[in-house]
Design an enzyme around this catalytic site. Structure first.
Site, PDB file in Angstrom:
ATOM      1  N   CYS B 161       0.806  -1.236   0.000  1.00 37.03           N
ATOM      2  CA  CYS B 161       0.000   0.000   0.000  1.00 37.03           C
ATOM      3  C   CYS B 161       0.831   1.274   0.000  1.00 37.03           C
ATOM      4  O   CYS B 161       0.277   2.365  -0.136  1.00 37.03           O
ATOM      5  CB  CYS B 161      -0.941  -0.007   1.201  1.00 37.03           C
ATOM      6  N   HIS B 294      -3.135   8.295   5.555  1.00 32.28           N
ATOM      7  CA  HIS B 294      -3.426   7.006   4.916  1.00 32.28           C
ATOM      8  C   HIS B 294      -4.896   6.649   5.170  1.00 32.28           C
ATOM      9  O   HIS B 294      -5.600   6.284   4.244  1.00 32.28           O
ATOM     10  CB  HIS B 294      -2.487   5.943   5.483  1.00 32.28           C
ATOM     11  N   HIS B 327      -9.579   1.977  -1.127  1.00 32.82           N
ATOM     12  CA  HIS B 327      -8.138   1.788  -0.983  1.00 32.82           C
ATOM     13  C   HIS B 327      -7.613   1.200  -2.288  1.00 32.82           C
ATOM     14  O   HIS B 327      -7.873   0.047  -2.605  1.00 32.82           O
ATOM     15  CB  HIS B 327      -7.841   0.861   0.193  1.00 32.82           C
TER      16      HIS B 327
END
Lengths: 363, 400
Positions: B161, B294, B327
């Site tokens: 990520c 994030h 995401h």
């Protein structure tokens, strides 16, 4: 670009575990014979292979902890620990260390297993452990965890250019002062999917070869890691990385003009018998060692290890290619030859006419 | 690490659930809307599915949409990269005379390039596609180099990520070290059932639209897309009229060295990455106008991130854009970097969509409404699977 001193090296592959067994295989001109059983649509068959045994990881990691790791991660951990041990830096390290892991395929077995587990009606039962271990940066993460190393951790996957990219990044990190030391290496594992591919080649020859010609690639797997520090500040036990260059081949790649030997990453997978002579001009002596570690995308890491051993020994090892046709095509020398300029290059051609070249020298 | 020179960003592109371009995505962000749905690219017999933020086919430019010789992931890359190159005032032809590098983050672009083969092998001998061919088809970096006949170095970052953030930070290093004249940097990931079910198996997906930093948060939603920046060397920006959109001032990266799937509860790794990025940029935290966090909506991530922000960057407004995009994994860091640069230009940050009820356990809270900003510097951060942390310090280009 900054130069980097190679202060430690850790290798595991079909030749065995550790630098001394790699040397032994180079001196003997072969790795121990092994075969692998491959499941195909026509039933199981066996093929020659150079597979790595990770049992020596027991020296570094408890049995309980090892159970969590798949084979790919074990290869990476073993290669990394061996390199740090070799550099005398496993327990403690001065300053900050970065970790860079290069891979062509990633944790292929886990990815294949997890994908298969999701077929048909079993979709809700995918294993979280398998999924976690299938993520490409899992092995580098485990290295950081076991080493308690909080420096930058990077995983790169650029197929056969992965190693050159990882090394280029390591040099940049040292130049930036981002880290004081880099543990950098390449890892690839064998799985049945790759064996199946290799076996398919037997009916076709290596890519681009004459139809029906036997495939030349030998299945390989393993890990090769290096500990790098800024040259000048540290003496390189295994010499210096002078430069890393890569890019698209501009029609024909002018090889090194210093007359020093070049180790080619010709492994029989990507039409290398045609492509290397067609795309590269080389004036110096050529060495090929893919017969010692096998065909795998991160093979250039093993070539670098062999180059470093050759430089420190002052001799270019006799070539160990996957077949005599390589010897004839490249005019590979059989006896060891002295290294006069104290410099060696490792050249790998990529899958889309790109290249990665490493230049190593003695201190 | 000593402060380094800023690296100019001359163009940006983005395609995601929020919009077909960076501009339309920003409009969606400021309007505060979203419309996630069940996965459309694969069938799933299960109930209680987590909604996803897919990119509609219609978002693609027609010429890219009609192509049937390239996979979906590469179509996303091509759309974002084409927009970024246009935005930079360049043509693809221009690139062929320069040393152009490509540095992209992804997950499925590498791990999933064998999916079809895995499924069919070894049951069917007809499924023969060589690893080389699969790599060339699916790896977004290799595909872009081949598509546009580029000559420089290439790198595919696979740090889960944080890959998009890492890719831009590493690309800035290429420019500073004189390795390239121009770098196309960013990230891309597409919706795949393997990743979807993988995250489902970890039980960190919300069955409702995600709620970053909210008391009721239950996890993340997956998204897809691509975001790209064009980074140029000072020599290149100096020989044509300035078209600078912003700059990369600093990059920091670290490892938690704690656990494969859980972030370090102390947040020490993230703090290290923030400190490194600030040090490299030569700016103090008080100069940071906002933070693009994030903020996945998972319990652990948001709690730890909130604690670190309260401790290390107190009082600075922050938000997560995952409520608009889902995401997007390897694309997320790049997407959030281009959003941050666009916010600096627009002098406005969006509300943290999905955040409504403050969590008493979180010491810092995101913005609930769009807000004007005054500063010239933003911080964008990514926390990844495996404990990777990556931070970019982004400027509005006034330094160029």
């Amino acid at each position: 670009m900054i130069r980097a001193a190679i202060t430690g090296m850790g290798v595991v592959g079909g030749f065995g575990c550790g630098v001394s067994l790699l040397k032994q295989a180079l001196e003997k001109g072969r790795s121990p014979d092994q075969t692998v059983r491959i499941s195909t649509e026509k039933g199981d068959i066996t093929a020659p292979a150079l597979l790595a045994d990770t049992a020596p990881l027991a020296r570094y990691v408890s049995r309980k902890a090892r159970r969590r790791f798949d084979h790919y991660t074990r290869l990476a951990l073993l290669g990394g620990f061996l390199a740090l041990d070799d550099a005398g830096m496993r327990e403690s390290r001065p300053g900050r260390m970065g970790i860079i892991l290069a891979t062509g395929y990633g944790p292929t077995c886990n990815t294949a297993d997890f994908t298969h587990s999701l077929t048909s009606d079993s979709v809700s039962f995918g294993s979280p452990t398998r999924f976690s271990n299938s993520v490409h940066n899992a092995a580098a993460a485990y290295l950081a965890i076991l080493l308690r190393e909080k420096g930058p951790s990077l995983s790169v996957s650029q197929f056969d250019m992965s190693v050159a990219q990882a090394l280029l990044t390591a040099l940049i990190w040292l130049s930036e002062g981002r880290v004081d030391t880099v543990l950098v290496g390449g890892v690839d594992e064998y799985c049945n999917v790759l064996g199946h591919y290799r076996q398919t080649l037997d009916g076709r020859g290596s890519a681009g070869a004459v139809q029906g010609e036997p495939a030349l690639a030998v299945i390989g797997e393993g890990a090769a890691f290096f500990v790098l520090s800024k040259a000048g500040e540290t003496a390189g036990t295994y010499g210096i990385i002078e430069s890393v260059s890569m890019g698209k081949i501009p029609g024909r790649l002018p090889g090194p003009d210093d007359g020093s030997p070049v180790i080619l990453g010709a492994d029989g997978y990507t039409d290398c018998l045609n492509r290397y002579p067609r795309l590269v001009s080389i004036s110096g002596t050529i060495g090929v060692y893919t017969g010692v570690y096998g065909g795998l995308p991160v093979g250039q890491a093993f070539d670098m290890a062999i180059a470093a051993l050759s430089l420190t020994g002052g001799m270019l090892y006799p070539s160990v290619s996957p077949g005599t046709v390589f010897d004839d095509t490249f005019g590979l020398p059989r006896p060891a030859i002295p290294l006069k300029p104290g410099r060696l290059h490792c050249l790998k051609l990529g899958s889309s006419d790109d290249y990665g070249m490493l230049t190593l020298s003695v201190n | 690490m000593t402060p380094r020179l800023p690296v100019a960003v001359t163009g940006m592109g983005c395609i995601c659930h929020a919009g077909a371009t960076l501009n339309t995505s920003m409009q969606t962000l400021y309007r505060g809307v979203r419309n996630p749905g069940p996965p459309a690219v694969f069938k799933c017999p299960l109930e209680d599915l987590s909604p996803v933020f897919e990119v509609p086919q219609t978002f693609l430019p027609v010429d890219i949409r009609r192509r049937n010789d390239i996979p979906w992931l590469f179509k996303l890359v091509l759309a974002a990269a084409s927009e970024a190159i246009r935005h930079a005032g360049r043509t693809i032809r221009d690139l062929r005379d320069l040393r152009v590098g490509v540095c992209l983050g992804t997950n499925v672009g590498t791990a999933m390039n064998n999916e079809t083969y895995y499924r069919n092998c070894p049951e069917s001998g007809e499924s023969f596609v060589s690893p080389r061919e699969r790599f060339l088809q699916s790896n977004p970096t290799a595909a872009l180099v081949r598509e546009w006949h580029l000559s420089g170095p290439t790198l595919t970052v696979v740090t889960a990520c944080s890959a998009g953030t890492d890719a831009i930070g590493l690309a800035a290093g290429w420019i500073r070290e004189g390795i390239c004249d121009l770098v196309i940097a960013g990230g891309a990931d597409a919706m795949y059932q393997v990743t979807y079910h993988g995250f489902r198996s970890l039980m960190i997906m919300d069955t409702d639209p995600c709620r970053p930093f909210d008391r009721r948060r239950k996890g993340m939603n997956l998204g897809e897309g691509a975001a790209v920046m064009v980074l140029e060397s000072p020599e290149l920006t100096g020989i044509r009229p300035p078209r600078v959109q912003g700059s990369i001032l600093g990059y920091g990266a670290s490892a938690d060295a704690y656990h494969l799937t859980s972030p370090d509860p102390t947040g020490a790794g993230l703090e290290l990455a923030i400190d490194d990025a600030l040090r490299e940029s030569g700016v103090s935290f008080q100069e940071v106008a906002f933070i693009n966090a994030h903020g996945t909506g998972t319990d652990d991530n948001d709690r730890i991130e909130s604690q670190v922000l309260a401790r290390r960057l107190p009082g600075i407004p922050f938000f997560s854009t995952k409520g608009y995009t889902g995401h997007t994994l390897g694309a997320a860091g790049a997407m959030e970097a281009v959003f941050s640069m666009a916010c600096l230009k627009n002098r406005k940050i969006p509300a943290c969509l999905g955040y409504e009820e403050p969590d008493p356990m979180l010491p810092s809270r995101p913005v609930r409404e769009n807000r004007s900003i005054r500063g010239r510097i933003a911080l964008s951060e990514s926390l990844a699977f495996g404990g990777n942390n990556a931070v970019l310090i982004i400027g509005d280009g006034a330094d160029q």
